[in-house]
Design a protein around this motif. Structure first.
Motif, PDB file in Angstrom:
ATOM      1  N   HIS A   3       0.836  -1.221   0.000  1.00 23.47           N
ATOM      2  CA  HIS A   3       0.000   0.000   0.000  1.00 23.47           C
ATOM      3  C   HIS A   3       0.862   1.258   0.000  1.00 23.47           C
ATOM      4  N   HIS A  27       1.438   5.193  -1.928  1.00 22.06           N
ATOM      5  CA  HIS A  27       1.010   6.265  -2.835  1.00 22.06           C
ATOM      6  C   HIS A  27       2.265   6.910  -3.420  1.00 22.06           C
ATOM      7  N   MET A  49      -0.773   2.616  -5.360  1.00 22.90           N
ATOM      8  CA  MET A  49      -2.198   2.942  -5.370  1.00 22.90           C
ATOM      9  C   MET A  49      -2.554   3.830  -6.575  1.00 22.90           C
ATOM     10  N   LYS A 106      -8.381  -1.448  -6.784  1.00 27.38           N
ATOM     11  CA  LYS A 106      -8.632  -0.680  -5.566  1.00 27.38           C
ATOM     12  C   LYS A 106      -9.986  -0.007  -5.681  1.00 27.38           C
ATOM     13  N   HIS A 159      -5.742  -0.787   5.517  1.00 27.74           N
ATOM     14  CA  HIS A 159      -5.546   0.009   6.748  1.00 27.74           C
ATOM     15  C   HIS A 159      -6.698  -0.042   7.751  1.00 27.74           C
ATOM     16  N   ASP A 191       0.647   2.437   3.876  1.00 31.46           N
ATOM     17  CA  ASP A 191      -0.206   3.515   3.386  1.00 31.46           C
ATOM     18  C   ASP A 191       0.639   4.795   3.262  1.00 31.46           C
TER      19      ASP A 191
HETATM   20 ZN    ZN Z   1      -3.885   4.658   0.895  1.00 28.04          ZN
END
Ligand code: ZN
Ligand code: DOR
Length: 350
Positions: free
Chosen positions: A11, A13, A43, A96, A154, A225
């Motif tokens: 995960h 970004h 992502m 996603k 998450h 994340d």
């Molecule tokens: Zn995320």
């Protein structure tokens, strides 16, 4: 010195295409290697979002040129792209679906928009849900009805981990991940400005944090994340949600191993074996991470490789440090230096 297998962060970004002032494929994968992570799953809430053939190629061509560790790219569910995405499934990390409000444009408010994705997306590749609380419960019901695997991103709440536990006990194909900030920080945290504290899901109560630790066996993966936004953006009048995490996840967890809150075997299971199984990631040959479990150091944003320039863990003293990362036979990181070149990273799905 301890040797770990190559760690997977499912995960991340990366922010490229579109927001490379926050991060790009080069800096994100430098952060990954410095954090002992040898493969990232990216992502799709970029600018533009990754939601069809052309935008997937946009992300993958940037990755081909710049990535220093291995990777795969998620595609994002939109109102009318379910059939197009199922054709791209094998080239993607997975699908996603953003079912709750967050950063970026991808959002499926209307439950009727979920159905085509659950029906069309191939079952051997996971659907990852950003779904909090009751939305998560609805997502689990969809997984049961359409009899297909889902992975909940998450998780942060006691009610979430307990519901996933119950769903697993009933044979529903649900897996989940937790981010380090939901294990080590709670909503009463002081010392961070309100803008820096913004993150989705929000930091939860101490009781929620305790429940996550008590039910670690229900949680399949650790995932950062990693959501970099610049200091200027976080300190602005409308701060975007998100924390960077790639370089701090392993040290924080090694520190927890030192404090006997976790075992090394559990760490390996949740950062290697389980993500490899859930996301169909083939073994990276001749790949390992050497950590000095006794090295004590202080986390400082100035020493990190992310372009965002800050960390919620500034000043934390941890025990456990990445010394060397070997990726497919080459030293990719050693004693603070990134040695893998841009373009060395491979697309896991190619
Ligand atoms: Zn995320
Ligand atoms: O805090 C968050 N930031 N949560 C998300 O779901 C998205 C992420 C981002 O992309 O910045």
């Amino acid at each position: 010195m301890i040797q770990l297998p190559g760690l997977i962060d499912p995960h991340v970004h990366v922010r490229e295409p579109g927001q490379t002032h926050k991060e790009d494929w080069d800096t994100a994968t430098q952060s990954a290697l410095a954090g002992g992570v040898t493969a990232i799953l990216a992502m799709p809430n970029t600018k533009p979002p990754i939601f069809d053939d052309a935008t997937l190629e946009l992300a993958l061509s940037a990755a081909r040129n710049k990535a220093r560790c291995d990777y795969a790219q998620f595609v994002g569910a939109g109102p009318d792209n379910a059939e197009a995405l199922s054709a791209l499934a094998n080239q993607s990390a997975g699908l996603k679906m953003y079912l709750d409000s967050t950063f970026g444009e991808l959002r499926l408010d209307d439950m009727s928009l979920w159905t085509p994705h659950f029906i069309n997306f191939p079952k051997h590749i996971p659907i990852v849900l950003h779904s909090e609380s009751r939305t998560m419960a609805a997502g689990i019901l969809f997984a049961a009805i359409y009899d297909r695997p889902i992975h909940i991103a998450h998780i942060s709440l006691k009610e979430e981990v307990l519901l996933i536990k119950a769903a697993k006990e009933r044979g529903i194909k649900v897996t989940c991940e937790v981010a380090p900030h939901h294990l080590f920080l709670d909503k009463d945290l002081t010392g961070l400005t309100p803008g820096r504290l913004e993150v989705r899901p929000r930091l939860a109560s101490q009781a929620d944090v305790n429940a996550l630790w008590e039910n670690l066996d229900v949680i399949d993966c650790f995932a950062t994340d990693h959501a970099p936004h610049t200091v200027a953006e976080k300190d602005s009048a409308s701060p975007p949600p998100g924390f960077p995490g790639l370089e701090t996840m392993l040290p924080l967890l090694l520190n927890a191993v030192n404090e006997k809150r976790l075992t090394l075997n559990i760490l390996i299971e949740k950062m290697h074996s389980n993500p490899c199984r859930i996301f169909n990631i083939p073994e990276q040959q001749e790949t390992y991470v050497e950590v000095d479990e006794n090295a004590a150091w202080e986390i400082r944003a100035a020493d990190l490789h992310s372009r965002c320039g800050w960390t919620p863990f500034e000043g934390w003293k941890v025990k456990g440090r990445v010394r060397r990362v070997v990726l497919r036979g080459q030293i990719a990181f050693e004693d603070g230096k990134i040695l893998a070149q841009p373009g060395y990273g491979r697309n896991i799905r190619a």
